[in-house]
Design an enzyme around this catalytic site. Structure first.
Site, short mmCIF file in Angstrom:
data_model
loop_
_atom_site.label_atom_id
_atom_site.label_comp_id
_atom_site.label_asym_id
_atom_site.label_seq_id
_atom_site.Cartn_x
_atom_site.Cartn_y
_atom_site.Cartn_z
N CYS A 1 -6.96 14.13 0.06
CA CYS A 1 -7.84 15.18 0.58
C CYS A 1 -7.79 16.44 -0.27
CB CYS A 1 -7.46 15.52 2.02
SG CYS A 1 -7.59 14.14 3.16
N VAL B 1 -0.49 -7.09 -5.34
CA VAL B 1 -0.17 -8.24 -4.50
C VAL B 1 -1.29 -9.25 -4.63
CG1 VAL B 1 0.22 -9.05 -2.15
CG2 VAL B 1 1.22 -6.89 -2.90
N ALA C 1 -1.06 7.17 2.57
CA ALA C 1 -0.46 7.91 3.68
C ALA C 1 0.15 6.97 4.70
CB ALA C 1 -1.51 8.81 4.34
N GLY D 1 -4.03 2.23 9.14
CA GLY D 1 -4.81 3.01 8.18
C GLY D 1 -6.26 2.58 8.10
N ALA E 1 -0.46 -3.84 10.66
CA ALA E 1 -1.44 -3.18 9.79
C ALA E 1 -1.76 -1.80 10.34
CB ALA E 1 -2.70 -4.02 9.66
N GLY F 1 -5.63 -0.02 2.90
CA GLY F 1 -6.67 1.00 2.79
C GLY F 1 -8.06 0.43 2.59
N GLY G 1 0.82 -1.21 0.00
CA GLY G 1 0.00 0.00 0.00
C GLY G 1 0.85 1.25 0.00
N ARG H 1 -10.88 7.67 -5.88
CA ARG H 1 -9.99 6.96 -4.95
C ARG H 1 -8.57 7.49 -5.01
NH1 ARG H 1 -6.61 2.52 -4.87
NH2 ARG H 1 -6.70 2.36 -7.13
N GLY I 1 -6.52 10.67 7.32
CA GLY I 1 -5.10 10.62 7.03
C GLY I 1 -4.25 10.91 8.25
#
Length: 444
Positions: A42, A79, A10, A278, A276, A110, A7, A130, A297
């Site tokens: 954003c 992935v 952010a 976010g 993990a 995300g 990912g 997105r 974020g």
């Protein structure tokens, strides 16, 4: 130490940078399906509106920039498999399929935009936003459009509909709930924001979800609603929220909670050496002491600092969240932190509430703006929520209330806190103090 991060948003990129600052020798690989990394989603509405001149301006770093600090970023790579027993990750890109091993795996996958189950969502001119590429497509399509519908009146939906209005389109904001921004604002505060949007010639439809989209020559042309009404729509934006992307976490064997991946205060999952953060994880709500989702974020960046320290063997715990937010549409700023009164009631908390009207500056100073503040307390006077709407100086007051709630202050205690004053920037008695003084009167 080999660290693989899945990912490039952010959470993922901040984790990579923070690990590098703490460990100069770690092998860090970031795998992302996107073409761009280290940008601000954003900011997309403000590029569309023209406040920011180009999408290129919101890209902070490129893969080449990360290469200079020995972080390998694999873009346009998907992935496809995670094997936590063998500690391997398999991915595909233009060069084919490859499997790499890891010592530490970070899932920063995300969320995926939620697509409502309705007819016509596959028509041309129907968009989800997105990433930057989605923003570019919307920008291009808007050039030949006259009317637009944005469905979903959360933060992104409101910011997008105002951006399209700024481009000269006839715009409609549709929300299935009876108010806008239902997660952050109570209905009385949301009504202030709704009134401003209507004043700006934005048509707002509440409590009426889109039921069907109709097209012509494969392009969207009309939107139908639950009450049977229909409006023209040369383009439709689906701003209906996101759902955590959990496929890889399940593949790795991570425990999943009510909504997303379960992690502890160190950002560790239930699987050894798998972490993990976010939009794909659950956080703990500070007030309710229960799990929640924080799609901000700011949350992901804070989590990345904790995660990086955990991976590099340093002590750090991620604190519970309050989901403090602030936004700006046109001239109006609005922000919130903590619980709304309606959400407090849903969680068996009897809210004690007061709303006041104040000014952003001394009343005699030029251009003082109205400020609406709502304070929510529990039955003991402890502050559990705040909502503010004004044309200026909202963010710093939301930050102040975030600190007050985090410290467990009561309305009585905050009313005695010292605030700075000067006529150009505040009233002699700060609006926050006025608000907590008023709510304090409801207690013996």
């Amino acid at each position: 130490m080999k660290v693989v991060i899945v990912g490039g948003g952010a959470g993922g990129m901040s984790t990579a940078s923070n690990i590098r600052r703490l460990d100069k020798d770690a092998e860090i690989t970031v795998i992302t399906r996107d073409e761009n990394v280290a940008y601000s989603p954003c900011a997309i509405p403000y590029v569309l509106s023209g406040k920011i001149s180009s999408f290129d301006d919101i890209i902070m770093k490129t893969p080449e920039d990360y290469k200079e600090v020995n972080i390998d970023v694999l873009i346009k790579s998907e992935v496809t498999a995670v094997d936590s027993s063998k500690k391997t990750v398999t991915y595909e890109n233009a060069d084919g399929e490859k499997t790499i091993d890891y010592d530490k795996l970070v899932l920063a996958t995300g969320g995926n935009p939620f697509v409502p189950p309705m007819e016509g969502v596959d028509l041309e001119g129907v968009f989800q936003i997105r990433n930057i590429e989605d923003g570019r497509k919307v920008q291009q399509w808007a050039k030949t459009s006259k009317s637009a519908v944005v469905t979903g009146a959360g933060l992104i939906g409101i910011e997008i509909v105002f951006a399209l209005k700024e481009l000269g389109l006839n715009v409609t904001l549709s929300e299935m709930m009876p108010q806008i921004v239902p997660r952050s604002l109570d209905s009385d505060m949301a009504d202030i924001l709704t009134g401003y949007l209507k004043m700006e010639n934005i048509h707002v439809m509440l409590g009426e979800p889109i039921t069907k989209l109709e097209g012509e020559d494969g392009k969207v042309k009309k939107a139908y609603f639950g009450d049977g009404s229909c409006i023209d729509a040369d383009m439709v934006i689906l701003a209906t929220g996101v759902r955590p992307e959990l496929e890889l976490a399940k593949m790795a064997g991570c425990d999943i909670g009510r909504w997303a991946i379960l992690v502890n205060e160190k950002m560790e999952t239930s699987v050894e050496d798998v972490y993990a953060l976010g939009d794909c994880v659950e956080s703990q709500d500070l007030i309710l002491q229960a799990n929640t989702i924080s799609h901000l974020g700011t949350t992901a960046v804070r989590e990345s600092k904790t995660l990086a320290r955990t991976i590099t063997g340093k002590k750090s715990n991620f604190n519970p969240v309050l989901n403090a937010m602030v936004s700006k549409v046109g001239k109006l700023e609005f922000g919130a932190v903590g619980l709304t009164s309606s959400f407090a009631q849903q969680n068996n908390i009897k809210p004690i509430v007061e709303k006041v009207e104040a000014l952003t500056r001394a009343r005699y100073y030029p251009n003082a703006k109205p400020m609406d503040i709502k304070i929510i307390c529990d039955c003991n006077g402890r502050i559990i929520g705040c909502q503010i709407i004004a044309e200026e100086r909202v963010a710093e007051r939301i930050d102040t209330m975030t600190l007050a709630i985090t410290q467990g202050l009561s309305c009585f205690e905050l009313s005695n806190v010292e605030f700075a004053y000067a006529p150009p920037v505040s009233m002699v008695t700060d609006p926050l103090v006025l608000a907590v003084e008023e709510v304090s009167k409801k207690f013996n």
